[in-house]
Design a protein around this motif. Structure first.
Motif, PDB file in Angstrom:
ATOM      1  N   LYS A 156      29.238  41.285  47.887  1.00  0.00           N
ATOM      2  CA  LYS A 156      29.554  42.496  47.136  1.00  0.00           C
ATOM      3  C   LYS A 156      30.552  43.468  47.808  1.00  0.00           C
ATOM      4  O   LYS A 156      31.562  43.830  47.242  1.00  0.00           O
ATOM      5  N   LYS A 157      30.227  43.822  49.045  1.00  0.00           N
ATOM      6  CA  LYS A 157      30.988  44.889  49.702  1.00  0.00           C
ATOM      7  C   LYS A 157      32.448  44.490  49.901  1.00  0.00           C
ATOM      8  O   LYS A 157      33.365  45.231  49.515  1.00  0.00           O
ATOM      9  N   ASN A 158      32.667  43.318  50.490  1.00  0.00           N
ATOM     10  CA  ASN A 158      34.032  42.869  50.726  1.00  0.00           C
ATOM     11  C   ASN A 158      34.764  42.509  49.441  1.00  0.00           C
ATOM     12  O   ASN A 158      35.990  42.577  49.389  1.00  0.00           O
ATOM     13  N   LEU A 159      34.005  42.149  48.427  1.00  0.00           N
ATOM     14  CA  LEU A 159      34.635  41.845  47.143  1.00  0.00           C
ATOM     15  C   LEU A 159      35.355  43.084  46.613  1.00  0.00           C
ATOM     16  O   LEU A 159      36.473  42.988  46.105  1.00  0.00           O
ATOM     17  N   GLU A 160      34.732  44.232  46.768  1.00  0.00           N
ATOM     18  CA  GLU A 160      35.370  45.475  46.316  1.00  0.00           C
ATOM     19  C   GLU A 160      36.670  45.724  47.067  1.00  0.00           C
ATOM     20  O   GLU A 160      37.688  46.077  46.477  1.00  0.00           O
ATOM     21  N   VAL A 161      36.626  45.505  48.370  1.00  0.00           N
ATOM     22  CA  VAL A 161      37.838  45.679  49.193  1.00  0.00           C
ATOM     23  C   VAL A 161      38.917  44.712  48.704  1.00  0.00           C
ATOM     24  O   VAL A 161      40.085  45.085  48.532  1.00  0.00           O
ATOM     25  N   ALA A 162      38.513  43.480  48.472  1.00  0.00           N
ATOM     26  CA  ALA A 162      39.466  42.451  48.040  1.00  0.00           C
ATOM     27  C   ALA A 162      40.086  42.816  46.692  1.00  0.00           C
ATOM     28  O   ALA A 162      41.308  42.729  46.517  1.00  0.00           O
ATOM     29  N   LEU A 163      39.253  43.244  45.744  1.00  0.00           N
ATOM     30  CA  LEU A 163      39.780  43.581  44.418  1.00  0.00           C
ATOM     31  C   LEU A 163      40.754  44.750  44.498  1.00  0.00           C
ATOM     32  O   LEU A 163      41.792  44.751  43.825  1.00  0.00           O
ATOM     33  N   ASN A 164      40.440  45.698  45.347  1.00  0.00           N
ATOM     34  CA  ASN A 164      41.360  46.828  45.514  1.00  0.00           C
ATOM     35  C   ASN A 164      42.698  46.386  46.084  1.00  0.00           C
ATOM     36  O   ASN A 164      43.750  46.868  45.664  1.00  0.00           O
ATOM     37  N   LEU A 165      42.638  45.464  47.049  1.00  0.00           N
ATOM     38  CA  LEU A 165      43.882  44.937  47.629  1.00  0.00           C
ATOM     39  C   LEU A 165      44.706  44.176  46.590  1.00  0.00           C
ATOM     40  O   LEU A 165      45.930  44.308  46.533  1.00  0.00           O
ATOM     41  N   ILE A 166      44.011  43.392  45.768  1.00  0.00           N
ATOM     42  CA  ILE A 166      44.716  42.623  44.729  1.00  0.00           C
ATOM     43  C   ILE A 166      45.363  43.573  43.731  1.00  0.00           C
ATOM     44  O   ILE A 166      46.516  43.399  43.339  1.00  0.00           O
ATOM     45  N   LYS A 167      44.610  44.605  43.373  1.00  0.00           N
ATOM     46  CA  LYS A 167      45.123  45.590  42.409  1.00  0.00           C
ATOM     47  C   LYS A 167      46.354  46.317  42.954  1.00  0.00           C
ATOM     48  O   LYS A 167      47.305  46.594  42.218  1.00  0.00           O
ATOM     49  N   ALA A 168      46.308  46.565  44.242  1.00  0.00           N
ATOM     50  CA  ALA A 168      47.418  47.302  44.870  1.00  0.00           C
ATOM     51  C   ALA A 168      48.649  46.420  45.096  1.00  0.00           C
ATOM     52  O   ALA A 168      49.721  46.916  45.420  1.00  0.00           O
ATOM     53  N   ASN A 169      48.470  45.109  44.963  1.00  0.00           N
ATOM     54  CA  ASN A 169      49.584  44.176  45.224  1.00  0.00           C
ATOM     55  C   ASN A 169      49.772  43.190  44.074  1.00  0.00           C
ATOM     56  O   ASN A 169      49.712  41.971  44.272  1.00  0.00           O
ATOM     57  N   PRO A 170      50.031  43.703  42.868  1.00  0.00           N
ATOM     58  CA  PRO A 170      50.060  42.818  41.691  1.00  0.00           C
ATOM     59  C   PRO A 170      51.155  41.751  41.763  1.00  0.00           C
ATOM     60  O   PRO A 170      51.013  40.696  41.157  1.00  0.00           O
ATOM     61  N   ASN A 171      52.235  42.012  42.471  1.00  0.00           N
ATOM     62  CA  ASN A 171      53.312  41.013  42.539  1.00  0.00           C
ATOM     63  C   ASN A 171      53.098  39.985  43.635  1.00  0.00           C
ATOM     64  O   ASN A 171      53.825  39.013  43.741  1.00  0.00           O
ATOM     65  N   GLN A 172      52.099  40.243  44.471  1.00  0.00           N
ATOM     66  CA  GLN A 172      51.856  39.338  45.603  1.00  0.00           C
ATOM     67  C   GLN A 172      50.775  38.301  45.307  1.00  0.00           C
ATOM     68  O   GLN A 172      50.760  37.238  45.888  1.00  0.00           O
ATOM     69  N   ILE A 173      49.859  38.682  44.442  1.00  0.00           N
ATOM     70  CA  ILE A 173      48.705  37.801  44.221  1.00  0.00           C
ATOM     71  C   ILE A 173      48.643  37.338  42.774  1.00  0.00           C
ATOM     72  O   ILE A 173      48.606  38.143  41.845  1.00  0.00           O
ATOM     73  N   HIS A 174      48.640  36.017  42.623  1.00  0.00           N
ATOM     74  CA  HIS A 174      48.386  35.427  41.310  1.00  0.00           C
ATOM     75  C   HIS A 174      46.971  34.859  41.351  1.00  0.00           C
ATOM     76  O   HIS A 174      46.665  34.012  42.193  1.00  0.00           O
TER      77      HIS A 174
END
Ligand SMILES: *Cc1c(COP(=O)(O)O)cnc(C)c1O
Length: 384
Positions: free
Chosen positions: A141-159
């Motif tokens: 749970k906890k790291n998933l939130e961190v991961a989702l935030n990172l993905i959201k902040a880098n939309p062109n980097q992560i598919h």
């Protein structure tokens, strides 16, 4: 001409049958990813992958980057490769450049992917792995939130190629409640993630056992290993399958044959021990055959006094301890047995077959292990 003490043969028609059976069983929707880790379960990546691709599969799963590299040399550019386990930080750029997809199950790897993607100006194709109860890899749970935030902040980097998890033993009914719980957990977390706008291309969790026995786990993609090679993940899964069928025959066909020859014959008197130590006592006059395959060649030592092979259409037992390069079998009941006779370790001889069953009496896991440990250097050829 170099001869090896044993050889492996792949049966194309068996593979075609297995893939057709799987497709029919799961229906048209889920994509089939062919799992070819551990040198394609011993079948040989370089021999096996082109056959699977020829039969229409365009997605492969491997454990590590070295295997992905090997698969990439063999496939068409549009066929996809997914790394489910090991990739070093340094290889992430290579993976992105080559459109190789990889699991992400911790923040370090996600950050490395974002970094490499910026360097290459090309998105990383990731499969976000969720922890659902196996307690191996996967975001809790906890790291998933961190991961989702990172993905959201880098939309062109992560598919987001996938969101996935792995079941902790779907081949055994003993794990039924744990599996149901994992499925429920995965669905809950998935719908939560999706409701926030993260929509993956593929939702996936099923390996062979779940693909065969738990329809709800199939989702968009199934990761099929052992079944495509023609082995059932366990006897339970086979029984679960045939239970409702008129035709009780096994629809899966073994792709691999493993054969050797009798190297030497000998008569042993009643009361003598055979092989190292005292694990086998000849209780009557016994004719033994020495076969030049041992644990160094992938025939597990745990098959000592347990394994079976076929000679002249007879099923005969391994006696005594399996040695490093040899095993000894009891051929007393075979008339006219001769040096040089064919020995089938896996596969067919006349109308007899050594298949999953001969090993599963001990443990089905031994099948996976035996296949995965077939040495790289055994020569592999193809039939049909
Ligand atoms: C090995 C593996 C599979 C395939 O398992 P089979 O039981 O051989 O079908 C699927 N998913 C993951 C993550 C694996 O490691």
């Amino acid at each position: 001409m170099i001869s090896s003490p044993s050889s492996l043969t792949l049966d194309q028609e068996a593979l075609r049958t297995n893939l057709e059976f799987l497709r029919k069983h799961i229906g048209p929707h889920p994509k089939i990813s062919s799992v070819v880790k551990a040198n394609a379960y011993g079948h040989g990546i370089s021999q096996f992958v082109p056959l699977v691709e020829k039969f229409g599969i365009d997605h492969f799963s491997v454990f590590s980057s070295d295997e992905a590299y090997e698969v990439c040399q063999l496939i068409s550019p549009t066929t996809r490769v997914m790394i489910m386990g090991w990739i070093s930080k340094d290889e992430i750029e290579w993976a992105i450049g080559r459109d190789v997809e990889f699991y992400v199950f911790d923040i370090q790897r996600l950050e490395a992917a974002i970094h490499a993607s910026k360097v290459l100006k090309k998105p990383a194709r990731i499969h976000l792995e969720l922890e659902t109860g196996m307690n191996r890899t996967g975001f809790a749970k906890k790291n998933l939130e961190v991961a989702l935030n990172l993905i959201k902040a880098n939309p062109n980097q992560i598919h987001l190629s996938g969101i996935c998890t792995h079941l902790a033993g779907a081949e055994s009914i003993a794990n039924y409640y744990r599996i149901r719980h994992q499925l429920k957990r995965f669905k809950t977390v998935l719908s939560n993630i999706e409701s926030r706008g993260f929509i993956p291309e593929f939702r996936h969790m099923a390996s062979s056992a779940a693909t065969l026995s738990y329809p709800a786990t199939r989702m968009d993609l199934v990761r099929v290993g052992i079944a495509q090679y023609g082995f059932w993940p366990s006897q339970e899964i086979f029984i679960d399958y045939v239970r409702t069928k008129q035709d009780k025959n096994d629809p899966l066909k073994r792709v691999l044959s493993w054969k050797s020859r009798i190297m030497s014959l000998k008569d042993v008197k009643e009361g003598e021990f055979v092989s190292y130590g005292t694990t086998y006592l000849a209780t009557s006059a016994t004719r033994i055959a020495v076969v030049p395959v041992g644990y160094a060649n992938g025939f597990s030592r745990s098959l000592s006094n347990q394994g079976r092979v076929l000679i002249r259409g007879y099923r005969v037992g391994v006696i005594g301890l399996v040695n490093m390069n040899m095993m000894i079998v009891d051929v007393t009941k075979i008339p006219d047995v001769e040096q040089g006779d064919e020995v089938v370790i896996i596969g067919k001889q006349d109308d007899m077959e050594i298949s999953v069953a001969s090993f599963s009496e001990i443990s089905n896991q031994l099948n996976y292990e035996l296949l995965a440990r077939l040495p790289l250097e055994i020569i592999r050829s193809q039939i049909k």
